[in-house]
Design a protein around this motif. Sequence first.
Motif, PDB file in Angstrom:
ATOM      1  N   LEU A 191       0.828  -1.201   0.000  1.00 42.36           N
ATOM      2  CA  LEU A 191       0.000   0.000   0.000  1.00 42.36           C
ATOM      3  C   LEU A 191       0.865   1.254   0.000  1.00 42.36           C
ATOM      4  O   LEU A 191       0.567   2.223  -0.709  1.00 42.36           O
ATOM      5  CB  LEU A 191      -0.933   0.010   1.216  1.00 42.36           C
ATOM      6  N   PHE A 192       1.939   1.254   0.777  1.00 43.62           N
ATOM      7  CA  PHE A 192       2.787   2.441   0.836  1.00 43.62           C
ATOM      8  C   PHE A 192       3.402   2.721  -0.535  1.00 43.62           C
ATOM      9  O   PHE A 192       3.471   3.876  -0.975  1.00 43.62           O
ATOM     10  CB  PHE A 192       3.873   2.265   1.885  1.00 43.62           C
TER      11      PHE A 192
ATOM     12  N   SER B  63       4.832   6.791   6.724  1.00 52.49           N
ATOM     13  CA  SER B  63       3.581   7.473   7.046  1.00 52.49           C
ATOM     14  C   SER B  63       3.047   8.135   5.792  1.00 52.49           C
ATOM     15  O   SER B  63       3.811   8.515   4.888  1.00 52.49           O
ATOM     16  CB  SER B  63       3.774   8.523   8.144  1.00 52.49           C
ATOM     17  N   PHE B  64       1.744   8.273   5.734  1.00 55.57           N
ATOM     18  CA  PHE B  64       1.117   8.934   4.594  1.00 55.57           C
ATOM     19  C   PHE B  64       1.525  10.400   4.521  1.00 55.57           C
ATOM     20  O   PHE B  64       1.716  10.943   3.433  1.00 55.57           O
ATOM     21  CB  PHE B  64      -0.398   8.815   4.691  1.00 55.57           C
TER      22      PHE B  64
ATOM     23  N   VAL C 157      10.824   3.494  -6.259  1.00 56.92           N
ATOM     24  CA  VAL C 157       9.777   3.110  -5.305  1.00 56.92           C
ATOM     25  C   VAL C 157      10.348   2.171  -4.249  1.00 56.92           C
ATOM     26  O   VAL C 157      10.105   2.340  -3.049  1.00 56.92           O
ATOM     27  CB  VAL C 157       8.591   2.455  -6.032  1.00 56.92           C
ATOM     28  N   ARG C 158      11.100   1.172  -4.683  1.00 57.62           N
ATOM     29  CA  ARG C 158      11.695   0.229  -3.722  1.00 57.62           C
ATOM     30  C   ARG C 158      12.621   0.943  -2.747  1.00 57.62           C
ATOM     31  O   ARG C 158      12.625   0.654  -1.544  1.00 57.62           O
ATOM     32  CB  ARG C 158      12.458  -0.869  -4.473  1.00 57.62           C
ATOM     33  N   TYR C 159      13.398   1.896  -3.254  1.00 55.04           N
ATOM     34  CA  TYR C 159      14.301   2.646  -2.381  1.00 55.04           C
ATOM     35  C   TYR C 159      13.513   3.435  -1.342  1.00 55.04           C
ATOM     36  O   TYR C 159      13.838   3.410  -0.147  1.00 55.04           O
ATOM     37  CB  TYR C 159      15.177   3.589  -3.204  1.00 55.04           C
ATOM     38  N   LEU C 160      12.484   4.130  -1.774  1.00 52.99           N
ATOM     39  CA  LEU C 160      11.712   4.973  -0.861  1.00 52.99           C
ATOM     40  C   LEU C 160      11.006   4.132   0.203  1.00 52.99           C
ATOM     41  O   LEU C 160      10.984   4.501   1.379  1.00 52.99           O
ATOM     42  CB  LEU C 160      10.697   5.799  -1.648  1.00 52.99           C
ATOM     43  N   VAL C 161      10.428   3.012  -0.210  1.00 50.32           N
ATOM     44  CA  VAL C 161       9.732   2.154   0.753  1.00 50.32           C
ATOM     45  C   VAL C 161      10.682   1.686   1.848  1.00 50.32           C
ATOM     46  O   VAL C 161      10.303   1.558   3.013  1.00 50.32           O
ATOM     47  CB  VAL C 161       9.088   0.947   0.030  1.00 50.32           C
ATOM     48  N   GLY C 162      11.941   1.464   1.487  1.00 51.93           N
ATOM     49  CA  GLY C 162      12.900   0.961   2.457  1.00 51.93           C
ATOM     50  C   GLY C 162      13.650   2.014   3.240  1.00 51.93           C
ATOM     51  O   GLY C 162      14.329   1.676   4.222  1.00 51.93           O
TER      52      GLY C 162
END
Length: 224
Positions: free
Chosen positions: A157-158, A188-189, A178-183
Amino acid sequence: MTPAPRQLPLDLPHRPALDRADFLVAPANRAALAWLDRWPDWPGPALVVVGPPGSGKSHLAAVFAARSGAVMLAPKDLPGADPLALAEVGAVVLDDADRVDPPRPLLHLWNLLREAGGHLLLIASRPPARWGVGLRDLDSRLRTAPVATIEPPDDALFAAVLVKLFADRQLALDPAAVRYLVGHMERSFAAARRLAETADRLALAEKRPITLPLLRRALEPGLG
């Protein structure tokens, strides 16, 4: 060589996609969406949707308003609103309901909607037990209302939220970014929304696309 001048970023509004089809459904928000989809078959006149800032509460409220024809209000609108006219409409959305002050207009509106067979959607960042309304009759009504909570996002979802927030600004994120940011960023939204705003501002000022180095800079303290 003289460096190219930086473009002055203008604080222009952008329109987020708020249609029902644009809502990102995941375990974190499925219960809240299911309650709204049950309308008008709620067990009582009111429903409370609780979630952190940026979690999609306003999106859900817009979807509900489009479906029900509800009037959307903020706490500051309540004292001057005509509760009889609102009851005739039959559906009302109150955003930031946990900040309502004074509380009596909300109690009056609740009673009139109940008598008219109408419905009230209350959007809040805190559950009703923590509102401290200081009005016994309103407090007792809030205790009877079902509460649908939007939970913190999982990875999927994030990631989807990040992609949507950038897409709302006509910006694309590649899968590696996207993978970098998620990790690497705060989960938080609100942080995701700040990042999209900061990255958009940097990209516009420097006339650059959204790249991983730019995103790393956008995550630096003080830029968001």
